[in-house]
Motif scaffolding. Structure first.
Motif, short mmCIF file in Angstrom:
data_model
loop_
_atom_site.label_atom_id
_atom_site.label_comp_id
_atom_site.label_asym_id
_atom_site.label_seq_id
_atom_site.Cartn_x
_atom_site.Cartn_y
_atom_site.Cartn_z
N LEU A 113 0.98 -1.05 -0.01
CA LEU A 113 0.27 0.25 -0.05
C LEU A 113 0.85 0.88 0.02
O LEU A 113 2.41 1.06 0.94
CB LEU A 113 -0.91 -0.48 0.95
CG LEU A 113 -1.74 -0.96 1.30
CD1 LEU A 113 -3.10 -0.91 2.17
CD2 LEU A 113 -2.86 -1.25 0.17
N PRO A 114 0.36 2.62 -0.51
CA PRO A 114 1.06 3.71 -0.61
C PRO A 114 1.91 4.07 0.78
O PRO A 114 0.18 3.38 2.19
CB PRO A 114 -0.17 4.64 -1.65
CG PRO A 114 -0.93 3.53 -2.16
CD PRO A 114 -1.54 2.73 -1.29
N ALA A 115 2.29 4.83 1.16
CA ALA A 115 2.55 5.61 2.84
C ALA A 115 1.14 5.81 3.33
O ALA A 115 0.66 6.39 1.96
CB ALA A 115 4.05 6.01 3.04
N GLY A 116 0.63 5.70 4.53
CA GLY A 116 0.08 6.56 4.98
C GLY A 116 -1.56 5.92 4.79
O GLY A 116 -2.15 6.76 5.11
N VAL A 117 -2.04 4.59 4.94
CA VAL A 117 -3.21 4.64 3.94
C VAL A 117 -2.89 2.98 4.38
O VAL A 117 -2.42 2.25 4.42
CB VAL A 117 -3.71 4.25 2.97
CG1 VAL A 117 -3.79 5.72 1.86
CG2 VAL A 117 -2.97 3.99 2.16
#
Length: 92
Positions: free
Chosen positions: A73-77
């Motif tokens: 996953l993309p960072a922060g999600v």
């Protein structure tokens, strides 16, 4: 606290489509930000393989399909399962 961007939610939708080799016209859809009263963004895919929401994002075997890899996953999600055809993308 991270803020969920539309770009991050689109990246998650694209990851799901890629992992499951979704057809463009029948792939997962990123719903409008005001689609429901919940936080984050919703990805809905009624035409997805049975059990896809259980395998995302940690991976695993589908009852009637291939082994699904863990999503990067993309960072922060993070992803929260809503039902058999939709997940919610939330800030971490």
């Amino acid at each position: 606290m991270s803020i969920l961007t539309d770009e991050a939610a689109e990246q998650v939708r694209d990851l799901i489509a890629t992992v499951f080799d979704a057809q463009p016209d029948y792939g997962p859809q990123l719903m409008d930000a005001d689609w429901d009263d919940g936080a984050g963004r919703v990805i809905a895919w009624e035409y997805g393989p049975d059990g896809w929401t259980y395998a995302v994002p940690f991976g695993g075997a589908l009852e009637y399909g291939p082994e699904v890899p863990e999503l990067s996953l993309p960072a922060g999600v993070w992803i929260d399962r809503i039902n058999h055809y939709s997940v919610r993308v939330l800030p971490a």
